[in-house]
Write a protein that holds these residues in place. Structure first.
Motif, PDB file in Angstrom:
ATOM      1  N   GLY A  77      70.120  16.681  13.652  1.00  0.00           N
ATOM      2  CA  GLY A  77      70.164  15.954  12.398  1.00  0.00           C
ATOM      3  C   GLY A  77      70.765  14.570  12.588  1.00  0.00           C
ATOM      4  N   THR A  78      71.284  14.031  11.509  1.00  0.00           N
ATOM      5  CA  THR A  78      71.818  12.670  11.524  1.00  0.00           C
ATOM      6  C   THR A  78      73.239  12.654  10.972  1.00  0.00           C
ATOM      7  N   THR A  79      74.119  11.898  11.640  1.00  0.00           N
ATOM      8  CA  THR A  79      75.489  11.711  11.157  1.00  0.00           C
ATOM      9  C   THR A  79      75.665  10.256  10.735  1.00  0.00           C
ATOM     10  N   ILE A  80      76.150  10.050   9.534  1.00  0.00           N
ATOM     11  CA  ILE A  80      76.353   8.701   8.999  1.00  0.00           C
ATOM     12  C   ILE A  80      77.840   8.500   8.718  1.00  0.00           C
ATOM     13  N   SER A  81      78.419   7.450   9.282  1.00  0.00           N
ATOM     14  CA  SER A  81      79.808   7.072   9.001  1.00  0.00           C
ATOM     15  C   SER A  81      79.792   5.715   8.310  1.00  0.00           C
ATOM     16  N   ASP A  82      80.414   5.625   7.164  1.00  0.00           N
ATOM     17  CA  ASP A  82      80.378   4.395   6.377  1.00  0.00           C
ATOM     18  C   ASP A  82      81.669   4.293   5.567  1.00  0.00           C
ATOM     19  N   SER A  83      81.825   3.210   4.854  1.00  0.00           N
ATOM     20  CA  SER A  83      82.992   3.041   3.989  1.00  0.00           C
ATOM     21  C   SER A  83      82.619   2.175   2.798  1.00  0.00           C
TER      22      SER A  83
ATOM     23  N   LEU B 139      78.488  15.722   2.431  1.00  0.00           N
ATOM     24  CA  LEU B 139      79.735  15.007   2.692  1.00  0.00           C
ATOM     25  C   LEU B 139      80.677  15.913   3.481  1.00  0.00           C
ATOM     26  N   LYS B 140      81.105  15.454   4.675  1.00  0.00           N
ATOM     27  CA  LYS B 140      81.965  16.252   5.541  1.00  0.00           C
ATOM     28  C   LYS B 140      83.405  15.746   5.585  1.00  0.00           C
ATOM     29  N   GLU B 141      83.581  14.439   5.528  1.00  0.00           N
ATOM     30  CA  GLU B 141      84.927  13.873   5.610  1.00  0.00           C
ATOM     31  C   GLU B 141      85.047  12.668   4.683  1.00  0.00           C
ATOM     32  N   VAL B 142      86.229  12.489   4.120  1.00  0.00           N
ATOM     33  CA  VAL B 142      86.517  11.289   3.335  1.00  0.00           C
ATOM     34  C   VAL B 142      88.019  11.018   3.397  1.00  0.00           C
ATOM     35  N   SER B 143      88.388   9.768   3.579  1.00  0.00           N
ATOM     36  CA  SER B 143      89.806   9.382   3.616  1.00  0.00           C
ATOM     37  C   SER B 143      89.980   8.107   2.800  1.00  0.00           C
ATOM     38  N   PHE B 144      91.148   7.982   2.161  1.00  0.00           N
ATOM     39  CA  PHE B 144      91.418   6.847   1.284  1.00  0.00           C
ATOM     40  C   PHE B 144      92.547   5.989   1.843  1.00  0.00           C
ATOM     41  N   SER B 145      92.377   4.675   1.742  1.00  0.00           N
ATOM     42  CA  SER B 145      93.403   3.730   2.195  1.00  0.00           C
ATOM     43  C   SER B 145      93.641   2.706   1.090  1.00  0.00           C
ATOM     44  N   PRO B 146      94.755   2.830   0.347  1.00  0.00           N
ATOM     45  CA  PRO B 146      95.036   1.862  -0.723  1.00  0.00           C
ATOM     46  C   PRO B 146      95.538   0.535  -0.175  1.00  0.00           C
ATOM     47  N   LYS B 147      95.275  -0.518  -0.917  1.00  0.00           N
ATOM     48  CA  LYS B 147      95.731  -1.849  -0.549  1.00  0.00           C
ATOM     49  C   LYS B 147      96.105  -2.583  -1.822  1.00  0.00           C
TER      50      LYS B 147
ATOM     51  N   ILE C 142      94.441  -3.972  -7.383  1.00  0.00           N
ATOM     52  CA  ILE C 142      94.701  -2.742  -6.645  1.00  0.00           C
ATOM     53  C   ILE C 142      93.384  -2.300  -6.020  1.00  0.00           C
ATOM     54  N   GLU C 143      93.393  -2.164  -4.710  1.00  0.00           N
ATOM     55  CA  GLU C 143      92.164  -1.927  -3.950  1.00  0.00           C
ATOM     56  C   GLU C 143      92.254  -0.604  -3.196  1.00  0.00           C
ATOM     57  N   LEU C 144      91.126   0.082  -3.095  1.00  0.00           N
ATOM     58  CA  LEU C 144      91.081   1.359  -2.388  1.00  0.00           C
ATOM     59  C   LEU C 144      89.851   1.393  -1.485  1.00  0.00           C
ATOM     60  N   LYS C 145      90.083   1.637  -0.203  1.00  0.00           N
ATOM     61  CA  LYS C 145      88.984   1.780   0.752  1.00  0.00           C
ATOM     62  C   LYS C 145      88.765   3.262   1.017  1.00  0.00           C
ATOM     63  N   ALA C 146      87.509   3.692   0.919  1.00  0.00           N
ATOM     64  CA  ALA C 146      87.158   5.088   1.170  1.00  0.00           C
ATOM     65  C   ALA C 146      86.218   5.149   2.369  1.00  0.00           C
ATOM     66  N   SER C 147      86.674   5.766   3.444  1.00  0.00           N
ATOM     67  CA  SER C 147      85.841   5.956   4.635  1.00  0.00           C
ATOM     68  C   SER C 147      85.304   7.387   4.615  1.00  0.00           C
ATOM     69  N   TYR C 148      84.015   7.550   4.914  1.00  0.00           N
ATOM     70  CA  TYR C 148      83.446   8.888   4.802  1.00  0.00           C
ATOM     71  C   TYR C 148      82.422   9.159   5.900  1.00  0.00           C
ATOM     72  N   LYS C 149      82.124  10.441   6.069  1.00  0.00           N
ATOM     73  CA  LYS C 149      81.128  10.872   7.056  1.00  0.00           C
ATOM     74  C   LYS C 149      80.162  11.843   6.386  1.00  0.00           C
TER      75      LYS C 149
END
Length: 224
Positions: A18-24, A175-183, A211-218
């Motif tokens: 299959g295909t794995t996509i990593s983005d934010s 959706l397998k993974e997601v992490s949040f990074s506030p700024k 107030i900013e939030l970055k969400a990285s996901y797979k």
């Protein structure tokens, strides 16, 4: 107002499974500050330690009576010495002491209580005080509420992207993974002055804070 930005680049890895996509993605919101912070230093000098400690204690007692929320209040005390070229030795000139307070107020108008308390205390003990800085900021409670809203916004967008990628690849994406990074990008004004009874209290303009939030996901996509 809430905004969302999707990065134009992402990692796409295709395998036989299959295909794995990593983005934010990045979401943000302009939030009006609700807490006014003012930092004040109280300074005293005397011939004996007791004089300095008494002056700092008097200021502290009057500040506590305002019942305003603050952090700090720890004092420092040190001897004052000066080199005497004739005697060729250090001469003791007494002691200095200082104490720093940071008040968290609902409005700049409340700082008048602080200045009034200190000026009344100066009628009892000899000391000076300095306004180190003043600024508006978003309180912890309001910041957390905003971040929770941004997380919901980010998750909705990620699920939308998952569906979009699935249609393009003709695969089912999960959706397998997601992490949040506030700024934070605080907006504030600072002032420094020595207060006297006739000096007007500074009142900086209240400007919105981003107030900013970055969400990285797979995502993992497989053939339906």
């Amino acid at each position: 107002m809430m905004w969302l930005a999707t990065l134009l680049t992402f990692i796409l890895v295709g395998t036989s499974y299959g295909t794995t996509i990593s983005d934010s993605i990045t979401v943000w919101e302009w939030t009006q500050p609700d807490s006014y912070k003012i930092s004040i230093t109280v300074k005293a000098r005397g011939n004996r330690e007791e004089e300095v400690l008494k002056a700092l204690q008097t200021a502290d007692d009057y500040l506590r009576r305002t019942e305003l929320e603050y952090t700090g209040g720890n004092f420092s005390l040190w001897p004052v010495r000066e080199w005497d070229p004739q005697e060729k030795r250090y001469v003791d000139l007494g002691f200095r002491g200082s104490c720093v307070y940071t008040f968290h107020l609902k409005s700049p108008k409340e700082q008048g209580k602080i200045f009034k308390a200190l000026e009344e205390a100066q009628g009892i003990s000899s000391f000076k005080y300095t306004v180190n800085s003043t600024k508006w900021e978003v309180s912890w409670e309001k910041r957390e509420r905003t971040l929770q809203k941004l997380k919901s916004k980010a998750l909705k967008e990620i699920l939308f992207q998952s569906n979009r990628f699935g249609k393009i690849l003709k695969e089912k994406c999960t959706l397998k993974e997601v992490s949040f990074s506030p700024k934070y990008s605080p907006s504030f004004s600072t002032y420094k002055l020595v207060r006297t009874p006739t000096t007007p209290a500074p009142q900086p303009k209240r400007s919105p804070e981003r107030i900013e939030l970055k969400a990285s996901y797979k995502l993992e996509c497989n053939t339906k």
